[in-house]
Design an enzyme around this catalytic site. Structure first.
Site, PDB file in Angstrom:
ATOM      1  CE  LYS A   1      -8.850 -38.123  -8.569  1.00 35.23           C
ATOM      2  NZ  LYS A   1      -8.967 -36.677  -8.899  1.00 35.23           N
TER       3      LYS A   1
ATOM      4  CE1 TYR B   1     -37.521 -56.204   0.328  1.00 35.45           C
ATOM      5  CE2 TYR B   1     -35.416 -55.935  -0.787  1.00 35.45           C
ATOM      6  CZ  TYR B   1     -36.167 -56.436   0.266  1.00 35.45           C
ATOM      7  OH  TYR B   1     -35.546 -57.155   1.240  1.00 35.45           O
TER       8      TYR B   1
HETATM    9  C1  LIG Z   1      -8.567 -36.665 -10.262  1.00 34.60           C
HETATM   10  C2  LIG Z   1      -7.677 -35.661 -10.875  1.00 34.60           C
HETATM   11  C3  LIG Z   1      -7.175 -35.868 -12.163  1.00 34.60           C
HETATM   12  C4  LIG Z   1      -7.576 -37.025 -13.035  1.00 34.60           C
HETATM   13  O1  LIG Z   1      -8.838 -36.780 -13.582  1.00 34.60           O
HETATM   14  P1  LIG Z   1      -9.472 -37.771 -14.691  1.00 34.60           P
HETATM   15  O2  LIG Z   1     -10.679 -37.074 -15.173  1.00 34.60           O
HETATM   16  O3  LIG Z   1      -9.806 -39.038 -13.968  1.00 34.60           O
HETATM   17  O4  LIG Z   1      -8.439 -37.964 -15.704  1.00 34.60           O
HETATM   18  C5  LIG Z   1      -6.278 -34.941 -12.661  1.00 34.60           C
HETATM   19  N1  LIG Z   1      -5.906 -33.863 -11.927  1.00 34.60           N
HETATM   20  C6  LIG Z   1      -6.397 -33.631 -10.677  1.00 34.60           C
HETATM   21  C7  LIG Z   1      -5.965 -32.434  -9.930  1.00 34.60           C
HETATM   22  C8  LIG Z   1      -7.297 -34.513 -10.119  1.00 34.60           C
HETATM   23  O5  LIG Z   1      -7.776 -34.295  -8.894  1.00 34.60           O
END
Ligand SMILES: *Cc1c(COP(=O)(O)O)cnc(C)c1O
Length: 370
Positions: free
Chosen positions: A35, A261
């Protein structure tokens, strides 16, 4: 010449991290979670390194279409399921498996016309209280899905809130087992932290966690899901992304001279600083504690001084007297001569986590695949 900043995606590291995941859960099938454009790495760029996974899990339908376009014919899971009725058309067309976490999604499925029944992952809210059916509603949802002609097979999914420490997973696991014990179907538990901390790796496993499909995300990209309790070195992971730039100017400071800054850094002794082509518009963090953030200059560890601005940041060159314009600066990952700077340490110095930093890599940063 373009600005010298560049991110490198390490295909070998992705492969290594995937095999590291399989070591912890040798019997499970692996959803590579890609994702958010593969956690900022780029879906197309990580595909080669992660194609040894059993499936890909993501959120966006256009990312699913991209994967099919890359030639992936195996399973793809939509982790949040569909958002509207016409998404189901695409699920049928692209053969996407999808999560069902609420009754509105079952309503949509019931009205969807398809010749190809769908593979569903029914999500239980076992305590995270984000997505999923409450324990008391879960079995009714399963029964509703089970009689739909649009449904081919139902798998069971839940997500842990505290696999990286804190409350742990025992309570949520107990809820999941109580509610699902006599239901058929494959199980999908375990994000990165649950895989590393609670599945059978020597010395770390907490008995009782098994899963037909596991869902590693951040671990594949070579960050630790439970930093600072464990580092990437502890877990045997390799960074899948290195962000590197160069020094574009140097300044020599007298005692009392300030930098950047807000004049937040004041030289306590005479010193040289390097000005680096990297700023918050590249995705670097603007905020950090008084010690700045760690960086490597020519592979030597030093730190940022003063505020990070949009396009530039400044670093202490005291430990690297030979550094000059053109010297390599590693913001995270590894230097070109192989010195490591874990993204988790950089993130922690800015009060965040490796996940956020890698996802924030800006579109203006050129990326190469190595
Ligand atoms: C993002 C996600 C994962 C992966 O999580 P990590 O901590 O990056 O391993 C697994 N299951 C779901 C439902 C997620 O949304």
């Amino acid at each position: 010449m373009p600005r010298p900043i560049q991110a490198t995606i390490h295909t070998e590291a992705l492969r290594h991290n995937l095999s590291r995941v399989r070591q912890s859960a040798p019997d499970a099938r692996v959803w590579a979670v890609v994702k958010a454009n593969a956690y900022g790495h780029g879906l197309a760029r990580v595909f080669e390194g992660l194609r040894g996974a059993d499936g890909f899990a993501l959120l966006d339908l256009d990312e699913a279409a991209t994967l099919r376009g890359l030639g992936w014919r195996g399973p793809i899971l939509l982790l949040e399921g569909v958002f509207e009725l016409r998404d189901l058309e695409l699920c049928s067309r692209l053969d996407l498996w999808h999560t069902v976490h609420c009754n509105a999604q079952i309503d949509m499925l019931a009205t969807h016309k398809t010749h190809v029944p769908h593979r569903i992952f029914l999500k239980l809210n076992s305590g995270m209280n984000r997505l999923g059916f409450a324990p008391a509603q879960f079995r009714a949802a399963w029964a509703r899905l089970n009689v739909l002609p649009q449904v081919e097979e139902i798998s069971l999914l839940t997500h842990f809130s505290d696999a990286d420490g804190g409350a742990g997973i025992a309570q949520q696991l107990a809820v999941f087992e109580r509610i699902t014990q006599d239901l058929p179907g494959e199980r999908s538990l375990s994000n990165s932290a649950a895989i590393l901390r609670h599945m059978g790796h020597a010395g770390h496993g907490e008995a009782g966690l098994s899963s037909d499909w596991i869902r590693p995300g951040v671990v594949l990209y070579g960050a630790s899901p439970d930093h600072p309790a464990h580092s990437v070195a502890d877990w045997g992971l390799q960074p899948a992304m290195s962000l590197r730039s160069r020094i574009v100017a140097t300044q020599t400071l007298d005692v009392g001279d300030t930098v950047g800054y807000g004049s937040t850094f004041c030289a306590p002794v005479p010193m040289r600083i390097g000005v680096v082509a990297c700023g918050y518009a590249d995705g670097y963090m603007r905020s950090s504690g008084p010690q700045g953030t760690p960086v490597l200059v020519n592979g030597v560890r030093t730190r940022s001084v003063g505020r990070v601005s949009m396009d530039l940041m400044t670093v202490d060159l005291t430990p690297v007297p030979d550094a000059d314009i053109g010297s390599e600066v590693t913001l995270w990952g590894q230097s070109s001569d192989g010195v490591l700077l874990p993204i988790d340490e950089v993130a922690a110095a800015g009060g965040t986590i490796g996940y956020e930093l890698m996802c924030a890599l800006a579109a203006r940063v050129p990326v190469v695949v190595a």
